[in-house]
Design a protein around this motif. Structure first.
Motif, PDB file in Angstrom:
ATOM      1  N   UNK A 112      19.756  43.451  37.595  1.00  0.00           N
ATOM      2  CA  UNK A 112      18.631  44.286  38.006  1.00  0.00           C
ATOM      3  C   UNK A 112      19.116  45.517  38.757  1.00  0.00           C
ATOM      4  N   UNK A 113      20.141  45.338  39.579  1.00  0.00           N
ATOM      5  CA  UNK A 113      20.693  46.473  40.330  1.00  0.00           C
ATOM      6  C   UNK A 113      21.207  47.556  39.386  1.00  0.00           C
ATOM      7  N   UNK A 129      10.952  43.461  40.471  1.00  0.00           N
ATOM      8  CA  UNK A 129      11.724  42.254  40.160  1.00  0.00           C
ATOM      9  C   UNK A 129      12.781  42.008  41.236  1.00  0.00           C
ATOM     10  N   UNK A 130      13.425  43.093  41.678  1.00  0.00           N
ATOM     11  CA  UNK A 130      14.455  42.964  42.706  1.00  0.00           C
ATOM     12  C   UNK A 130      13.866  42.465  44.024  1.00  0.00           C
ATOM     13  N   UNK A 131      12.703  42.990  44.417  1.00  0.00           N
ATOM     14  CA  UNK A 131      12.119  42.580  45.699  1.00  0.00           C
ATOM     15  C   UNK A 131      11.787  41.094  45.700  1.00  0.00           C
ATOM     16  N   UNK A 132      11.316  40.581  44.573  1.00  0.00           N
ATOM     17  CA  UNK A 132      11.031  39.146  44.500  1.00  0.00           C
ATOM     18  C   UNK A 132      12.311  38.330  44.455  1.00  0.00           C
ATOM     19  N   UNK A 133      13.331  38.858  43.769  1.00  0.00           N
ATOM     20  CA  UNK A 133      14.612  38.146  43.705  1.00  0.00           C
ATOM     21  C   UNK A 133      15.254  38.053  45.090  1.00  0.00           C
ATOM     22  N   UNK A 138      20.695  33.439  48.837  1.00  0.00           N
ATOM     23  CA  UNK A 138      21.969  33.711  48.157  1.00  0.00           C
ATOM     24  C   UNK A 138      21.925  35.051  47.450  1.00  0.00           C
ATOM     25  N   UNK A 139      20.746  35.405  46.917  1.00  0.00           N
ATOM     26  CA  UNK A 139      20.607  36.705  46.255  1.00  0.00           C
ATOM     27  C   UNK A 139      20.744  37.843  47.259  1.00  0.00           C
TER      28      UNK A 139
END
Length: 535
Positions: A112-113, A129-133, A138-139
């Motif tokens: 995603x990055x 998507x990144x904010x939820x991940x 660990x993420x």
């Protein structure tokens, strides 16, 4: 008579001193989302267990589990291991969504990055998507270790695209809630921009920045120092002034400020700056009873004031701003609202009680009647004491503690307890344990110490028979304090001493003469030899 009083060890030295709640051991806080603090958390846990407790669990087992959990939470708070953080949900989310396991971990965050790094029409979607991940711990570690990850996030936060700017702020918000200590310092490049945005036009975006800053405060001393150097206190004061009519933003300012006030060096590095700013006056203004204003901002403001009163030596600044009058007036309005069952009301009552109790310790005796203008405060405190006695004994104990501080140096409030017929109800609470009976007896001692007429009235209201019961208790502090109160009663009038003898008091004191505690034996012997057997 004077010689006798000097030779008898009176209660005054131990009872009339002010009892203050130290911030280190009683400043537990509650948060509505994320990790919660002990005091508020235990109130919530009690409700949950009442609703969903298993049929097979006995009441005693539940009590034991609760005590063990409370003990662990208190110890964790003392060790600074329990940190309060808040998660701000977006309008299209609910709590169930937040607690779901995210699929984007490890390599998923990396992918995603890289997609976000290459600008395109789908960048906003990738940011979501990144904010939820990033809700996965660990993420979070994976992300901050990626080269230029924070540089990219700060770039989007300060960019011209408002939608990407909002999503970048949400990513920082998720990172700010990380349990890993390495994450907060990694967010430092963004803090100056978050502070700048506090003066922006979007209240929702301002609220998000505030909670992110508040989450970043507790763990890292480096972050705390950087935020103070960047002017977070003036920024909070300005934000609160601009948004004073917006309850959500005022609540967020209170949360962030309370996080700063709980840091280890707050007494030296934070509180002097706060007291010199407009924040104390703004916090007090939130406590003004307003039916159109939400309860949550008042709760946060009250906890901030509690941390200030617990950490300041003399509280001159707060007293000069009328803090004692403001807090006590709100308490009166809350205590007088019989049947008020608004959820979370006890979360406001608790810090208000602590503020009033701490400020009473510092208020000059000659200014007390002006600082607490309403004698109805004693009615309020007794009502709170009775209301919370069974459901939340800790709050009942807080109420009794404030009563002790209120009556320690005031004839007016001691007289009010008698005038409003509140003493009989207090006497009936003397068999109650959990430290409440000790504080109640101290309040009665305060009354007895003021006037001999008060002593006679106390005896007429049944205090002598109650003392006959407390003198039999196993609690040495209760017995010793009972002897001190008994001394003041029997020396006030001959008929009081005669009544105590008629109630079988002599045999009780003779039994105490065989106690292993020398101080108790001395008190009992003195009473017998000088005031009872000589009658």
């Amino acid at each position: 008579m004077r010689t006798q009083k000097k030779t008898f060890p009176t209660w005054c030295r131990s009872c009339r001193r002010g009892y203050r709640h130290a911030a280190a051991d009683t400043s537990e806080r509650w948060r509505p989302n994320g990790t919660t603090d002990p005091t508020r958390n235990m109130w919530r846990l009690n409700k949950v267990r009442h609703k969903s407790g298993r049929q097979g669990d006995s009441l005693e087992e539940l009590r034991l589990k609760r005590r063990e959990h409370e003990r662990a939470l208190r110890q964790a708070r003392r060790d600074r291991q329990l940190v309060s953080r808040r998660l701000l949900l977006t309008e299209d989310e609910d709590q169930a969504e937040v607690t779901m396991d995210t699929a984007s971990e490890g390599q998923g965050v990396v992918d995603v990055f890289h997609k976000i790094h290459h600008s395109g029409p789908d960048r906003e979607a990738h940011m979501k998507v990144l904010s939820k991940a990033l809700r996965d711990p660990s993420a979070q570690l994976t992300f901050i270790k990626l080269e230029n990850s924070m540089h990219l996030l700060v770039g989007l936060l300060t960019g011209s695209d408002a939608r990407c700017r909002l999503q970048a702020a949400r990513c920082l918000h998720e990172l700010s809630r990380s349990p890993h200590r390495d994450v907060a310092p990694a967010c430092l490049p963004a803090t100056s921009y978050l502070l700048t945005y506090l003066s922006g036009q979007s209240t929702r975006f301002t609220e998000l920045c505030l909670y992110t800053l508040g989450n970043l405060c507790p763990d890292s001393e480096v972050v705390q120092q950087k935020l103070l150097a960047q002017g977070i206190i003036p920024a909070l004061a300005s934000c609160m002034e601009i948004q004073r009519h917006n309850p959500a933003v005022v609540e967020a300012v209170g949360f962030t400020l309370s996080q700063l006030l709980q840091t280890n060096d707050a007494a030296v590095k934070v509180i002097p700056t706060v007291l010199a700013s407009s924040l104390p006056a703004q916090l007090l203004s939130v406590l003004a009873p307003d039916p159109n204003f939400a309860l949550a901002p008042a709760i946060e403001s009250a906890w901030c004031l509690h941390y200030l009163t617990s950490s300041s030596r003399d509280n001159k600044e707060l007293l000069s701003r009328g803090a004692l009058l403001q807090c006590s007036s709100l308490l009166v309005s809350l205590g007088g609202a019989e049947g008020n069952k608004e959820e979370g009301l006890e979360l406001l009552v608790c810090p208000l009680l602590r503020c009033v109790g701490n400020l009473l310790c510092c208020c000059p005796v000659e200014e007390l009647n002006t600082a607490v203008a309403d004698p109805q405060l004693v009615i309020c405190l007794c009502a709170l004491l009775q209301n919370y006695l069974q459901t939340q004994p800790a709050l009942a104990r807080e109420s009794a503690w404030v009563l002790n501080n209120l009556t320690a140096h005031s004839n007016t409030f001691c007289s009010a307890l008698l005038t409003f017929n509140l003493v009989s109800g207090m006497i009936h609470l003397l068999p109650f344990s959990q430290g409440i009976n000790t504080l109640i007896l101290r309040v009665l001692a305060n009354i007895a110490h003021k006037k001999k007429d008060f002593c006679v009235q106390l005896a007429q209201l049944g205090l002598l028979s109650a003392l006959c019961a407390t003198l039999k208790m196993a609690d040495q502090e209760m017995v010793t304090l009972s002897l001190d109160v008994l001394f003041m009663l029997v020396v006030s009038a001959p008929q009081v001493a005669e009544e105590f003898v008629q109630q079988g008091g002599v045999s009780l004191l003779e039994a105490i003469q065989y106690n292993s505690e020398g101080e108790m034996r001395g008190r009992a012997t003195y009473l017998l030899e000088h005031h009872l057997l000589s009658q």
